[in-house]
Design a protein around this motif. Sequence first.
Motif, PDB file in Angstrom:
ATOM      1  N   ARG A   1      -1.182   7.630  -8.950  1.00  0.00           N
ATOM      2  CA  ARG A   1      -1.899   6.342  -8.918  1.00  0.00           C
ATOM      3  C   ARG A   1      -2.677   6.140 -10.215  1.00  0.00           C
ATOM      4  NH1 ARG A   1      -3.278   7.366  -3.359  1.00  0.00           N
ATOM      5  NH2 ARG A   1      -5.293   8.220  -3.984  1.00  0.00           N
TER       6      ARG A   1
ATOM      7  N   ARG B   1     -10.447   5.782  -5.347  1.00  0.00           N
ATOM      8  CA  ARG B   1      -9.244   6.524  -4.956  1.00  0.00           C
ATOM      9  C   ARG B   1      -8.000   5.827  -5.513  1.00  0.00           C
ATOM     10  NH1 ARG B   1      -7.904  10.531  -3.481  1.00  0.00           N
ATOM     11  NH2 ARG B   1      -7.221  10.527  -1.327  1.00  0.00           N
ATOM     12  N   SER B   2      -8.000   4.477  -5.519  1.00  0.00           N
ATOM     13  CA  SER B   2      -6.818   3.758  -6.046  1.00  0.00           C
ATOM     14  C   SER B   2      -6.697   3.959  -7.551  1.00  0.00           C
ATOM     15  CB  SER B   2      -6.905   2.267  -5.705  1.00  0.00           C
ATOM     16  OG  SER B   2      -7.865   1.624  -6.515  1.00  0.00           O
TER      17      SER B   2
ATOM     18  N   PHE C   1     -12.887  -6.378  -5.540  1.00  0.00           N
ATOM     19  CA  PHE C   1     -13.229  -4.960  -5.432  1.00  0.00           C
ATOM     20  C   PHE C   1     -13.787  -4.385  -6.719  1.00  0.00           C
ATOM     21  CE2 PHE C   1     -10.674  -3.152  -1.611  1.00  0.00           C
ATOM     22  CZ  PHE C   1     -11.321  -4.037  -0.775  1.00  0.00           C
TER      23      PHE C   1
ATOM     24  N   PHE D   1      -3.959  -1.556  -9.612  1.00  0.00           N
ATOM     25  CA  PHE D   1      -4.115  -2.406  -8.431  1.00  0.00           C
ATOM     26  C   PHE D   1      -4.990  -3.614  -8.727  1.00  0.00           C
ATOM     27  CE2 PHE D   1      -3.184   1.727  -6.576  1.00  0.00           C
ATOM     28  CZ  PHE D   1      -2.343   1.415  -5.517  1.00  0.00           C
TER      29      PHE D   1
ATOM     30  N   LEU E   1      -1.173   4.400  -1.540  1.00  0.00           N
ATOM     31  CA  LEU E   1      -2.465   4.412  -0.851  1.00  0.00           C
ATOM     32  C   LEU E   1      -2.273   4.815   0.608  1.00  0.00           C
ATOM     33  CD1 LEU E   1      -4.101   1.122  -2.210  1.00  0.00           C
ATOM     34  CD2 LEU E   1      -4.751   3.452  -2.773  1.00  0.00           C
ATOM     35  N   ASP E   2      -1.044   4.793   1.064  1.00  0.00           N
ATOM     36  CA  ASP E   2      -0.723   5.084   2.461  1.00  0.00           C
ATOM     37  C   ASP E   2       0.561   5.903   2.461  1.00  0.00           C
ATOM     38  OD1 ASP E   2      -0.863   4.992   5.173  1.00  0.00           O
ATOM     39  OD2 ASP E   2      -0.396   2.846   5.382  1.00  0.00           O
TER      40      ASP E   2
ATOM     41  N   PRO F   1      -7.816   5.592   1.529  1.00  0.00           N
ATOM     42  CA  PRO F   1      -7.964   4.308   0.821  1.00  0.00           C
ATOM     43  C   PRO F   1      -7.141   3.196   1.472  1.00  0.00           C
ATOM     44  CG  PRO F   1      -6.735   5.915  -0.492  1.00  0.00           C
ATOM     45  CD  PRO F   1      -7.318   6.647   0.664  1.00  0.00           C
ATOM     46  N   GLY F   2      -5.962   3.566   1.974  1.00  0.00           N
ATOM     47  CA  GLY F   2      -5.101   2.561   2.621  1.00  0.00           C
ATOM     48  C   GLY F   2      -5.781   1.930   3.815  1.00  0.00           C
TER      49      GLY F   2
ATOM     50  N   VAL G   1      -8.634  -0.461   2.545  1.00  0.00           N
ATOM     51  CA  VAL G   1      -8.141  -1.705   1.944  1.00  0.00           C
ATOM     52  C   VAL G   1      -7.514  -2.603   3.014  1.00  0.00           C
ATOM     53  CG1 VAL G   1      -6.560  -2.695   0.243  1.00  0.00           C
ATOM     54  CG2 VAL G   1      -7.761  -0.582  -0.259  1.00  0.00           C
TER      55      VAL G   1
ATOM     56  N   TYR H   1       0.826  -1.218   0.000  1.00  0.00           N
ATOM     57  CA  TYR H   1       0.000   0.000   0.000  1.00  0.00           C
ATOM     58  C   TYR H   1       0.857   1.263   0.000  1.00  0.00           C
ATOM     59  CZ  TYR H   1      -3.412  -3.502   1.404  1.00  0.00           C
ATOM     60  OH  TYR H   1      -4.167  -4.622   1.462  1.00  0.00           O
TER      61      TYR H   1
END
Lengths: 237, 414
Positions: free
Chosen positions: A97, B314-315, A109, A103, A70-71, B405-406, B409, A65
Amino acid sequence: MSTPLHAVSAAPVGDFALRCSGLQRYLGQGDGRVHVLKGVSFEARRGQVYAIVGPSGCGKSTLLYLLGLLDQPDGGDIEINGQRMSNSDDFARTAARGAHIGFVFQFHFLMLEFTALENVMMPMRKLGRLTAPEMEARARMLLEAVGLGSKTHRLGTQLSGGEQQRVAVARALANQPSIILADEPTGNLDVKNSALVFDLLTRLAKDNGQAVILVTHNPEIAQRCDVTRPMRDGLFV
Amino acid sequence: MSPNFRIAFRFLTAKKRAMLMSLSCTVLGVGLFIVTQATTSGFEEFFVKTLLGTDGAMRIEDRIQDTLRSMEVAGSPDFQIRQREGVKYIEGVEEPQVIMDTVRSFANVRGVSAVLRGNVQVSSSFKTEDAQVFGIKLEDHRFVSELERKITTPEGLGKFQESAGSALVGRVLADRLQLTVNESIVINARGESRRYVVAAIYETGVRDIDKTRIYIDLAEARSLLRKPTGATFLQISLHDPKRARQEAAHMEEVLRHSVRPWQEREKEWLSVFRALSVSSAITVTVFTLIASLAMFNTLAMIVLEKTKDIAILRSMGYERRDITRIFLWQAAIVLAIGAIVGGVFGAAVSWGVSLVPLPINTLFKTEHFIVALSPWHFVQAITTAVVMVMIASLVPARRAARLEPGDIVRGTAQ
């Protein structure tokens, strides 16, 4: 009209699609705060498939991530196509991204109110590089490539687990990203579907010179990757 | 179609029941707001129209006598200024013809009529009542009132025009005195009694007027009330009655007489109508409030249910502001449909209400609900709904945009 897979390829910068060094990440707060990543460094070349393996809780997904922006890390650097992203703002990370990263998650998802075709078109619509007919043609071509050419108009709920994951692979490839990040992409599938999805992912990525980084518990899948990086207690071993 | 709108529409249609709840409250809020405003302004407009048709748009009443104050300026004691707080009023209009000629030169003036008023007692063979005599010149008064149209007896104004010894009596007074056309009445003023023939009976619908006023010829009124010159007031009608305030201020400056526009004359009643309008608007805004709460609830539910989808978006490169827009679009879709359907609903119910029988014979006379639909009512209703629903939607929309988002997920993956 058919669009080649590389039609929207981002300009390659050097050999490495992704680099990170000294990544630190803590999760939780107070007494429950855990040092998950303890200075991880990693590089991914275009056209190579990397497997990150290790026991549960060793920090594989957390690393993924962070690499996928994403983080945010508590320390260390991340470079995507030569561009330093670790200290960038949310807007820049989101843009990166959309343009450079695809991803694939363990639980597919998919957006279930949308058809397979619409799911694949979703990242392209946001990026806005192609016209509407071009987007649709590319989405159809990708779904054809993952063997779902006849199910483009099925809703997510009308597809099996394996089919949903194949749509997720097609969606990850939609904007022709230079990096594909997959978190247990076959973890929720049977043996046959696992092999199918892995083959698809690696074949399509290699054909287009993309770096694929996947987190897996499956030793067979890990063995078939170009590079396997085992992790333990927040570090590569 | 923008990607955000497309996603918003699908999210919304996936929550049909919750969306219909928000939508129906919006429709009710918009529709009922329109209905209440249309009815209150219907009655207000009818009341104003009745009064304009009876008492005109303006009245010139008393002469202003300025009190002047001398000041010594640069050694000269001749400089004088008007002292506003010292204004005195001299009752009535002393030279009506001069003032009327000047008033007629104002472009917005449609007509002007001198009126001499006096308190009297009127007797029929049945009983005696207190009343007010209004002396008018019919040819002038026709231009400043709708008296001619208010005559309820078939004889019209013919006899009143021909005979100075005739009178027009209000419907309520005529009923109290049990009078019909061609019957005699005796008017007693200042100790003198005179006999008049009822030429016609009028009904303005305003009970206070129909109960007290007797119209007679101006010259006859001068003789009866022993006022050979002057007038109690001049009644003025305007081509554009809405400009009465401005015209009144201008005339007051030019004529040096007190000029009262209808807005000032009827301000008590107008403020009652305004209060009614505001209170009914506040009452029906409860529906819009419920609509906004329902919208808040619907969106909050969607945010909870769609956290995974938010993470996916968001990803894929969707920004925080895209997520906010997706949720605000959902509110906007409900508002757009609610505004259109609510507008149609409001117009239809207003029309239906206008058919409801409602005999009123006090402040004014009507047999049905009076409705006056105005585009302004639709604008007000829709603006109220937009403001309340969008504010309520902003909270869940911003909450959705703040989701990391992190975190989502990771939570799902574990």
